[in-house]
Scaffold this motif. Sequence first.
Motif, PDB file in Angstrom:
ATOM      1  N   GLY A 195       0.804  -1.220   0.000  1.00  0.00           N
ATOM      2  CA  GLY A 195       0.000   0.000   0.000  1.00  0.00           C
ATOM      3  C   GLY A 195       0.834   1.266   0.000  1.00  0.00           C
ATOM      4  O   GLY A 195       0.341   2.347  -0.345  1.00  0.00           O
ATOM      5  N   GLY A 196       2.095   1.132   0.362  1.00  0.00           N
ATOM      6  CA  GLY A 196       2.957   2.311   0.417  1.00  0.00           C
ATOM      7  C   GLY A 196       3.370   2.826  -0.946  1.00  0.00           C
ATOM      8  O   GLY A 196       3.688   4.011  -1.094  1.00  0.00           O
ATOM      9  N   GLY A 197       3.392   1.942  -1.945  1.00  0.00           N
ATOM     10  CA  GLY A 197       3.800   2.363  -3.284  1.00  0.00           C
ATOM     11  C   GLY A 197       5.220   2.907  -3.301  1.00  0.00           C
ATOM     12  O   GLY A 197       6.086   2.467  -2.553  1.00  0.00           O
ATOM     13  N   TRP A 198       5.450   3.890  -4.160  1.00  0.00           N
ATOM     14  CA  TRP A 198       6.785   4.487  -4.292  1.00  0.00           C
ATOM     15  C   TRP A 198       7.111   5.448  -3.154  1.00  0.00           C
ATOM     16  O   TRP A 198       8.217   5.437  -2.618  1.00  0.00           O
ATOM     17  CB  TRP A 198       6.892   5.222  -5.618  1.00  0.00           C
ATOM     18  CG  TRP A 198       7.141   4.329  -6.786  1.00  0.00           C
ATOM     19  CD1 TRP A 198       6.217   3.807  -7.628  1.00  0.00           C
ATOM     20  CD2 TRP A 198       8.412   3.822  -7.224  1.00  0.00           C
ATOM     21  NE1 TRP A 198       6.816   3.003  -8.573  1.00  0.00           N
ATOM     22  CE2 TRP A 198       8.171   2.999  -8.347  1.00  0.00           C
ATOM     23  CE3 TRP A 198       9.725   3.983  -6.780  1.00  0.00           C
ATOM     24  CZ2 TRP A 198       9.182   2.341  -9.026  1.00  0.00           C
ATOM     25  CZ3 TRP A 198      10.751   3.337  -7.463  1.00  0.00           C
ATOM     26  CH2 TRP A 198      10.471   2.532  -8.572  1.00  0.00           C
ATOM     27  N   PHE A 199       6.154   6.283  -2.781  1.00  0.00           N
ATOM     28  CA  PHE A 199       6.438   7.362  -1.830  1.00  0.00           C
ATOM     29  C   PHE A 199       5.619   7.293  -0.548  1.00  0.00           C
ATOM     30  O   PHE A 199       5.738   8.162   0.313  1.00  0.00           O
ATOM     31  CB  PHE A 199       6.201   8.722  -2.505  1.00  0.00           C
ATOM     32  CG  PHE A 199       7.061   8.927  -3.726  1.00  0.00           C
ATOM     33  CD1 PHE A 199       8.393   9.267  -3.592  1.00  0.00           C
ATOM     34  CD2 PHE A 199       6.540   8.750  -5.000  1.00  0.00           C
ATOM     35  CE1 PHE A 199       9.202   9.449  -4.717  1.00  0.00           C
ATOM     36  CE2 PHE A 199       7.335   8.930  -6.129  1.00  0.00           C
ATOM     37  CZ  PHE A 199       8.672   9.276  -5.987  1.00  0.00           C
ATOM     38  N   GLY A 200       4.806   6.265  -0.376  1.00  0.00           N
ATOM     39  CA  GLY A 200       4.073   6.074   0.864  1.00  0.00           C
ATOM     40  C   GLY A 200       2.788   6.877   0.947  1.00  0.00           C
ATOM     41  O   GLY A 200       2.511   7.744   0.111  1.00  0.00           O
ATOM     42  N   VAL A 201       2.015   6.586   1.985  1.00  0.00           N
ATOM     43  CA  VAL A 201       0.727   7.270   2.193  1.00  0.00           C
ATOM     44  C   VAL A 201       0.887   8.514   3.064  1.00  0.00           C
ATOM     45  O   VAL A 201      -0.088   9.212   3.331  1.00  0.00           O
ATOM     46  CB  VAL A 201      -0.297   6.308   2.829  1.00  0.00           C
ATOM     47  CG1 VAL A 201      -0.593   5.143   1.907  1.00  0.00           C
ATOM     48  CG2 VAL A 201       0.193   5.801   4.196  1.00  0.00           C
TER      49      VAL A 201
END
Length: 397
Positions: A243-249
């Motif tokens: 869920g964080g992906g590349w740069f996070g939530v």
Amino acid sequence: MKALHNHNDGSTRKIDTLLLVAILLLVFIGLLFVYSASSYTAEQQYGNKYYFLIKQSIGAALGIIAMFTLAWLKINFLPKLYIVGIVVAVVLLVLVFVPGIGIENYGARRWIGTGSLSLQPSEIAKFAFVLFAAVFMSKHDMKKFKNDLVILAIGAMFCVLIILEPNMSITMCMALLMVAMLFMGGMRWRNMLIMAVPLACAVPLLIVIEPYRLQRLLAFLDPWASPKGEGYQLIQSLYALGGGGWFGVGLFNSRQKYKFLPFAESDFVFAVIGEETGLIGCLLLFALYAFVIYRGVKIALNSCEAYKAYLAGGIIAVIAIQTLINFAVVTGSIPPTGLPLPFISYGGTSLVVFLAASGVLLNLSADAQCSTEELLLNYNKTRTPKIKLSKRERKSA
């Protein structure tokens, strides 16, 4: 490098400032994400969202005091305590099983203490073993199998006491540390292979004799086979990282910390870091740990005395092994096991002990100033066999 004034002898010593800054940065990151991961749970359980942060801050303060004290003091007394350290560690590990002293939590007896004060002896045992191995190996030829057996015996004793708690994760860490120390000491490959056979046989045996370990192994192979059972924690960890992906939530915006991810502030805090800062944040954290390990290895390689080289190498080996195991567990690369991330995970004993050990490492960095010629000379001295001369030869000499 930073000058550090030693009031014992009036001299000025230089410690590794970059290593110090990196360690303090890890501690700060730990405080930040312990709060983020635990605030909701702390509010629900204790009515104070800062509960875990306050306890971790106390551990950080005590650990930093211990770190600077050990970085500043003359530690020439340490080699004299290598036997004492083993005795103290064994006594503490045995006290875990004493009713009224040992504390049981989640079906395991891993702590001693009373009330809100507790201590995890296995955290101390790792560094007591490092000190013993460092001093012993500096005095003996580790190419002789009988000397290897001494290190193996002490390490095996610790492993048995820790697995009885039970604590499979620290047992794995101790076993790998034992191998690392023997490798540093110059153990012959033949002897290493002889040792590897019983260790390789012990791992599946330890898994089979305890049903929960076998269940964890099966959950690792296919966590979605038991999504509400043994596979639950790993699935939630993967959800957080994915869920964080590349740069996070975003900082403090984790969704998994709302009681979806068990032990979010301790063993699985890295999953929350990944969710909030993304892949970029994870890579930066990897780089920071790699830098700490690099500086520690450099200190070991440049130490002028054998025991100091082994001691520095052992301390950094504990940090490296525990960090890699934690990362591997959280990312689903190895079967789940509870092991804190050094300097970051919630846990007072772990934080204080790792910071104290870092103080010793910083102290050793001030003496790690040997030239290549001095290192070769010291190496040759330790490897040159002692030759007994006859009376006639001694007189002629």
